[in-house]
Write a protein that holds these residues in place. Structure first.
Motif, short mmCIF file in Angstrom:
data_model
loop_
_atom_site.label_atom_id
_atom_site.label_comp_id
_atom_site.label_asym_id
_atom_site.label_seq_id
_atom_site.Cartn_x
_atom_site.Cartn_y
_atom_site.Cartn_z
N ALA A 1 -5.46 8.02 0.48
CA ALA A 1 -4.42 8.59 -0.37
C ALA A 1 -3.35 7.56 -0.69
O ALA A 1 -2.15 7.85 -0.70
N ALA A 2 -3.79 6.34 -0.93
CA ALA A 2 -2.86 5.24 -1.19
C ALA A 2 -3.53 4.24 -2.12
O ALA A 2 -4.75 4.11 -2.16
N GLU A 3 -2.70 3.53 -2.87
CA GLU A 3 -3.17 2.45 -3.73
C GLU A 3 -2.17 1.31 -3.69
O GLU A 3 -0.98 1.52 -3.41
N ARG A 4 -2.64 0.14 -3.97
CA ARG A 4 -1.76 -1.04 -4.01
C ARG A 4 -0.72 -0.85 -5.12
O ARG A 4 -1.07 -0.67 -6.28
N THR B 1 1.74 12.92 -6.69
CA THR B 1 0.30 12.69 -6.59
C THR B 1 -0.30 11.95 -7.78
O THR B 1 0.26 11.89 -8.87
N LYS B 2 -1.48 11.44 -7.54
CA LYS B 2 -2.26 10.79 -8.59
C LYS B 2 -2.73 11.80 -9.63
O LYS B 2 -2.81 11.51 -10.82
N LEU C 1 -7.71 19.34 3.13
CA LEU C 1 -6.55 18.99 2.31
C LEU C 1 -7.04 18.24 1.08
O LEU C 1 -7.62 17.16 1.20
N GLY C 2 -6.80 18.80 -0.10
CA GLY C 2 -7.17 18.10 -1.32
C GLY C 2 -6.13 17.06 -1.70
O GLY C 2 -4.99 17.12 -1.24
N ASP C 3 -6.50 16.09 -2.55
CA ASP C 3 -5.51 15.09 -2.97
C ASP C 3 -4.57 15.66 -4.03
O ASP C 3 -3.67 14.97 -4.51
N LYS D 1 0.86 -1.19 0.00
CA LYS D 1 0.00 0.00 0.00
C LYS D 1 0.89 1.23 0.00
O LYS D 1 1.57 1.53 0.97
N GLN D 2 0.90 1.94 -1.12
CA GLN D 2 1.85 3.05 -1.31
C GLN D 2 1.10 4.37 -1.37
O GLN D 2 0.18 4.54 -2.16
N HIS D 3 1.51 5.32 -0.53
CA HIS D 3 0.81 6.60 -0.38
C HIS D 3 1.31 7.64 -1.38
O HIS D 3 2.51 7.80 -1.57
N PHE D 4 0.36 8.35 -1.98
CA PHE D 4 0.74 9.48 -2.83
C PHE D 4 0.58 10.81 -2.09
O PHE D 4 0.88 11.87 -2.63
N ILE D 5 0.08 10.78 -0.87
CA ILE D 5 0.18 11.89 0.08
C ILE D 5 0.72 11.29 1.37
O ILE D 5 0.18 10.29 1.88
N GLN D 6 1.78 11.88 1.91
CA GLN D 6 2.41 11.25 3.07
C GLN D 6 1.51 11.30 4.30
O GLN D 6 0.75 12.25 4.53
#
Length: 312
Positions: free
Chosen positions: A43-46, A97-98, A225-227, A5-10
Motif C-alpha cells: 500500500a505504498a509507492e515511491r 488512497t490510490k 482490508l481492500g486498498d 516510500k509513501q503509504h496510501f494506507i497507514q
C-alpha cells in the motif's frame, strides 16, 4: 522528513490484518496466490504524494503519530468519544488512497474533454457571442452602434474564425488535460489541511457522517482490508466508494482488523456477513487487498470488478 516510500494506507491499520504485526498477506489482481510481504512494503509507492516539498507525506505522518490512539481504540473495539475525531479519521483514510486519485482523474478529465469537443466549443462560442453582442455587455459598451450592427451582420463569419482558432488551441489543451494529475493535485492540496492541528473540527459536524450511529462489529471469520478501505451501501444495497458522495448512503463500513469492522448507519441494522463484506471490499479494491491469512484466493478474481463500472 518525508520518506521515499509513501503509504496510501497507514501501516497501523494494516497491522490489524497481520498476526505478526510485521508481515501481511497481499492479494494482487491477476496473481493466482497470496504473497506474504513486509507491511512497510505494501500500500505504498515511491513518492506517491510527490517529492517536490514532502508536505503531504509529512503531514500524514504527523497526524498518524499524534492520533495513534484512534486506530488503537478502534482495533480494541472502542469508538472514540469525540465523534469529530472519528469522522476526520475516516475521511482521511478514504481521501488518501490510490483508488480515489484514479477516480478523481477520470471524472475531471472526462468533464474537461467534453468541454473541448467540437460541438461543445461551437455552442459555447455561439452563446458567448450572442450575449456579448448585446449593447448592455460591458465588453462592447465602448463600441459604436454602427460597428455592433456590422458585427452582428457578420456574426457567422466571426464565430467561424473564433472556432477555428479555438479548435487549434484545443489540441494542446487536451494534451495538457491528459498529462495533468488532477487527483494527485487534490490530495496534495487538501490532505495537509485535513491533517493540520489547526483544522477546525467543528466543520465536521456538518458532514453527513456525523449524524450516523457508529459501532464496531466483531466476526469469527477473517475480514480482509481492500486498498479502497471505506465503503458505502445505499438503500438498494448497492455498494460503492464514497467518491460519489453520500446521497442515499445508508451504511458506511471500514474494516479495522481481521476480526472487526467499523460501521456507521442511518436507521436500519447492518446485517451483512463476513463473506458479504469481503466480497464488497474485494470488488471495490483498486488492484489489491490484504488479509491475515492465505485463505482468500477465491476473492482475487473479484478485485476491481465493481470499481471498473465507475469508468464504463
Amino acid at each position: 522528513m518525508p520518506g521515499k516510500k509513501q503509504h496510501f494506507i497507514q501501516q497501523a491499520l494494516l497491522k490489524g490484518f497481520s498476526k505478526s504485526k510485521k508481515q501481511i498477506y497481499l492479494y494482487k489482481k491477476n496473481k493466482p496466490n497470496a504473497l506474504l510481504v513486509a507491511i512497510k512494503n505494501v500500500a505504498a509507492e515511491r513518492f506517491f504524494y510527490g517529492k517536490e516539498d514532502g508536505v503531504t507525506d509529512s503531514s500524514l505522518t504527523d497526524y498518524e503519530n499524534k492520533n495513534a490512539d484512534i486506530i488503537k481504540s478502534l482495533q480494541n473495539g472502542i469508538i472514540p468519544k469525540k465523534k469529530e475525531n472519528l469522522i476526520r479519521f475516516i475521511q482521511i483514510c478514504a481521501f488518501r488512497t490510490k483508488s480515489l486519485r484514479q477516480k478523481s482523474d477520470y471524472s475531471t478529465k472526462s468533464l474537461l474533454n467534453k468541454f473541448v469537443e467540437e460541438d461543445n466549443l461551437r455552442q459555447v462560442l455561439t452563446n458567448l457571442v450572442e450575449d456579448e453582442l448585446k449593447k448592455n455587455s460591458p465588453y462592447f459598451a465602448s463600441i459604436p452602434d454602427e460597428v455592433l450592427i456590422q458585427m452582428d451582420a457578420n456574426k457567422k463569419e466571426i464565430l467561424e474564425n473564433m472556432f477555428c482558432n479555438l479548435k487549434y488551441m484545443s489540441a494542446s489543451v487536451k494534451e495538457r488535460i491528459m498529462n495533468t494529475e488532477f487527483g494527485k493535485y487534490a490530495q496534495k492540496k487538501n490532505i495537509p489541511k485535513f491533517t493540520s492541528e489547526s483544522f477546525d473540527l467543528n466543520r465536521l459536524k456538518k458532514n453527513p457522517l456525523f449524524s450516523y450511529t457508529w459501532e464496531i462489529l466483531s466476526f469469527n471469520e477473517s475480514i480482509i482490508l481492500g486498498d479502497n478501505p471505506v465503503i458505502g451501501i445505499d438503500a438498494e444495497e448497492k455498494h460503492s466508494s464514497l467518491f460519489k458522495g453520500y446521497k442515499d448512503i445508508q451504511f458506511v463500513y471500514m474494516p479495522i482488523s481481521s476480526s472487526k469492522v467499523l460501521v456507521g448507519k442511518k436507521n436500519a441494522n447492518f446485517n451483512y456477513s463476513a463473506a458479504e463484506i469481503n466480497t464488497m471490499s474485494a470488488s471495490l479494491s483498486h488492484d489489491s487487498f490484504f488479509a491475515a491469512d492465505e485463505k482468500q484466493n477465491h476473492l482475487i478474481n473479484l478485485i476491481s470488478t465493481h470499481e471498473k463500472s465507475f469508468f464504463d
